[in-house]
Design a protein around this motif. Structure first.
Motif, PDB file in Angstrom:
ATOM      1  N   PRO A  22       0.803  -1.221   0.000  1.00 57.58           N
ATOM      2  CA  PRO A  22       0.000   0.000   0.000  1.00 57.58           C
ATOM      3  C   PRO A  22       0.841   1.280   0.000  1.00 57.58           C
ATOM      4  O   PRO A  22       0.426   2.295  -0.550  1.00 57.58           O
ATOM      5  CB  PRO A  22      -0.852  -0.094   1.255  1.00 57.58           C
ATOM      6  CG  PRO A  22      -0.423  -1.289   2.006  1.00 57.58           C
ATOM      7  CD  PRO A  22       0.524  -2.071   1.153  1.00 57.58           C
ATOM      8  N   MET A  23       2.037   1.233   0.602  1.00 56.12           N
ATOM      9  CA  MET A  23       2.920   2.402   0.561  1.00 56.12           C
ATOM     10  C   MET A  23       3.270   2.747  -0.882  1.00 56.12           C
ATOM     11  O   MET A  23       3.285   3.922  -1.264  1.00 56.12           O
ATOM     12  CB  MET A  23       4.233   2.120   1.314  1.00 56.12           C
ATOM     13  CG  MET A  23       4.149   2.130   2.791  1.00 56.12           C
ATOM     14  SD  MET A  23       5.835   1.848   3.407  1.00 56.12           S
ATOM     15  CE  MET A  23       5.480   1.032   4.924  1.00 56.12           C
ATOM     16  N   LEU A  24       3.571   1.718  -1.655  1.00 57.09           N
ATOM     17  CA  LEU A  24       3.928   1.935  -3.061  1.00 57.09           C
ATOM     18  C   LEU A  24       2.735   2.503  -3.833  1.00 57.09           C
ATOM     19  O   LEU A  24       2.894   3.437  -4.626  1.00 57.09           O
ATOM     20  CB  LEU A  24       4.417   0.633  -3.691  1.00 57.09           C
ATOM     21  CG  LEU A  24       5.751   0.114  -3.172  1.00 57.09           C
ATOM     22  CD1 LEU A  24       6.026  -1.286  -3.707  1.00 57.09           C
ATOM     23  CD2 LEU A  24       6.879   1.059  -3.544  1.00 57.09           C
ATOM     24  N   ALA A  25       1.562   1.950  -3.604  1.00 59.39           N
ATOM     25  CA  ALA A  25       0.368   2.428  -4.310  1.00 59.39           C
ATOM     26  C   ALA A  25       0.109   3.902  -4.009  1.00 59.39           C
ATOM     27  O   ALA A  25      -0.276   4.666  -4.903  1.00 59.39           O
ATOM     28  CB  ALA A  25      -0.841   1.578  -3.925  1.00 59.39           C
ATOM     29  N   GLU A  26       0.343   4.326  -2.774  1.00 60.84           N
ATOM     30  CA  GLU A  26       0.114   5.716  -2.377  1.00 60.84           C
ATOM     31  C   GLU A  26       0.983   6.705  -3.143  1.00 60.84           C
ATOM     32  O   GLU A  26       0.603   7.858  -3.319  1.00 60.84           O
ATOM     33  CB  GLU A  26       0.366   5.888  -0.878  1.00 60.84           C
ATOM     34  CG  GLU A  26      -0.702   5.310  -0.002  1.00 60.84           C
ATOM     35  CD  GLU A  26      -0.372   5.447   1.478  1.00 60.84           C
ATOM     36  OE1 GLU A  26       0.505   6.262   1.841  1.00 60.84           O
ATOM     37  OE2 GLU A  26      -0.998   4.726   2.273  1.00 60.84           O
ATOM     38  N   ILE A  27       2.154   6.271  -3.590  1.00 63.09           N
ATOM     39  CA  ILE A  27       3.062   7.178  -4.295  1.00 63.09           C
ATOM     40  C   ILE A  27       3.048   6.957  -5.807  1.00 63.09           C
ATOM     41  O   ILE A  27       3.883   7.498  -6.522  1.00 63.09           O
ATOM     42  CB  ILE A  27       4.502   7.078  -3.741  1.00 63.09           C
ATOM     43  CG1 ILE A  27       5.048   5.665  -3.899  1.00 63.09           C
ATOM     44  CG2 ILE A  27       4.540   7.532  -2.294  1.00 63.09           C
ATOM     45  CD1 ILE A  27       6.528   5.544  -3.595  1.00 63.09           C
ATOM     46  N   GLY A  28       2.097   6.143  -6.284  1.00 62.76           N
ATOM     47  CA  GLY A  28       1.966   5.927  -7.717  1.00 62.76           C
ATOM     48  C   GLY A  28       2.906   4.882  -8.282  1.00 62.76           C
ATOM     49  O   GLY A  28       3.101   4.816  -9.496  1.00 62.76           O
ATOM     50  N   ALA A  29       3.475   4.039  -7.422  1.00 62.62           N
ATOM     51  CA  ALA A  29       4.345   2.952  -7.877  1.00 62.62           C
ATOM     52  C   ALA A  29       3.540   1.661  -7.919  1.00 62.62           C
ATOM     53  O   ALA A  29       2.501   1.544  -7.264  1.00 62.62           O
ATOM     54  CB  ALA A  29       5.542   2.806  -6.945  1.00 62.62           C
ATOM     55  N   ARG A  30       4.040   0.696  -8.694  1.00 61.30           N
ATOM     56  CA  ARG A  30       3.321  -0.576  -8.776  1.00 61.30           C
ATOM     57  C   ARG A  30       4.285  -1.714  -9.061  1.00 61.30           C
ATOM     58  O   ARG A  30       5.293  -1.541  -9.750  1.00 61.30           O
ATOM     59  CB  ARG A  30       2.245  -0.532  -9.849  1.00 61.30           C
ATOM     60  CG  ARG A  30       2.785  -0.371 -11.257  1.00 61.30           C
ATOM     61  CD  ARG A  30       1.668  -0.147 -12.271  1.00 61.30           C
ATOM     62  NE  ARG A  30       2.224  -0.009 -13.609  1.00 61.30           N
ATOM     63  CZ  ARG A  30       2.125  -0.916 -14.560  1.00 61.30           C
ATOM     64  NH1 ARG A  30       1.471  -2.036 -14.340  1.00 61.30           N
ATOM     65  NH2 ARG A  30       2.666  -0.724 -15.747  1.00 61.30           N
ATOM     66  N   TYR A  31       3.950  -2.868  -8.498  1.00 64.27           N
ATOM     67  CA  TYR A  31       4.718  -4.075  -8.782  1.00 64.27           C
ATOM     68  C   TYR A  31       4.432  -4.528 -10.212  1.00 64.27           C
ATOM     69  O   TYR A  31       3.273  -4.607 -10.624  1.00 64.27           O
ATOM     70  CB  TYR A  31       4.321  -5.217  -7.837  1.00 64.27           C
ATOM     71  CG  TYR A  31       4.818  -5.059  -6.439  1.00 64.27           C
ATOM     72  CD1 TYR A  31       6.153  -5.311  -6.117  1.00 64.27           C
ATOM     73  CD2 TYR A  31       3.956  -4.686  -5.410  1.00 64.27           C
ATOM     74  CE1 TYR A  31       6.611  -5.180  -4.814  1.00 64.27           C
ATOM     75  CE2 TYR A  31       4.404  -4.555  -4.103  1.00 64.27           C
ATOM     76  CZ  TYR A  31       5.729  -4.803  -3.814  1.00 64.27           C
ATOM     77  OH  TYR A  31       6.170  -4.674  -2.528  1.00 64.27           O
TER      78      TYR A  31
END
Length: 99
Positions: A26-35
């Motif tokens: 979720p931290m990544l999603a919050e900053i617009g990053a994605r796996y």
């Protein structure tokens, strides 16, 4: 310009994995990053030292990736990963075609 974080990991202590996945995603999603991928399905074609696990994350920019990597919020998870594995963490620029 987008940047990819490529993390090659050999896990020595898996106790950190569950919390890392649950909290960092979720931290990544919050900053617009994605796996783009998280897998142990790796076939070594060239070279040596095949990693046990590989992760590729797309970040909106190098600045966003570095800010995340160095953030206080990510620090405990980064520390747990580093203590429980041997990793390479690479940033690779993404070019949109050739002109």
């Amino acid at each position: 310009m987008p940047v990819l974080a490529i993390i090659e990991t050999n896990i020595s202590d898996p106790s950190w994995l569950e919390a890392y996945t649950e909290q960092v995603t979720p931290m990544l999603a919050e900053i617009g990053a994605r796996y783009l991928t998280r897998t142990d399905d790796i076939e070594l074609i060239e070279g040596d030292n095949k990693p046990q696990f590989s992760v590729v994350v797309e970040f909106p920019s190098k600045e966003v990736a570095l800010a995340f990597y160095n953030s206080e919020e990510y620090l405990p998870y980064r520390t747990a990963r580093l203590n429980g594995s041997s990793s390479k963490f690479l940033l690779v620029g993404v070019e949109n075609g050739t002109e």
